[in-house]
Scaffold this motif. Structure first.
Motif: not given
Length: 89
Positions: A42-55
């Motif tokens: 969740q922290e990585v998605r927020k930092l990179l501004n990406i969706s769970p699928g993109a991660l």
């Protein structure tokens, strides 16, 4: 004779708040403290501004390394910074 000190619920609540604040200060030091070395998804998605699928795609194609501990995925902050600077090799 010695005096008897009574502990009230309010006293316990104040102690609880002080302990929680102390623990939080240790977990997240303010101003000049070390930043976290490992981040959750969740922290990585927020930092990179990406969706769970993109991660998930970054994990699958090997672009972003991760470590799984007890069902939780962790990512090195260093790897994320390298990704932002131009990609991991």
């Amino acid at each position: 004779m010695t005096a008897i000190d009574l502990i009230t619920k309010e006293d316990l609540k104040q102690l609880e708040n002080k302990l929680l604040n102390a623990i939080e200060a240790i977990r997240h030091p303010a101003g000049g403290g070390q930043s976290k070395q490992w981040l959750k998804s969740q922290e990585v998605r927020k930092l990179l501004n990406i969706s769970p699928g993109a991660l998930q795609n970054l994990r699958i194609n090997g672009t972003l390394r991760y470590t799984k501990i007890g069902g939780i995925l962790y990512y090195k902050l260093e790897d994320i910074n390298k990704l932002l600077e131009g990609g991991l090799q």
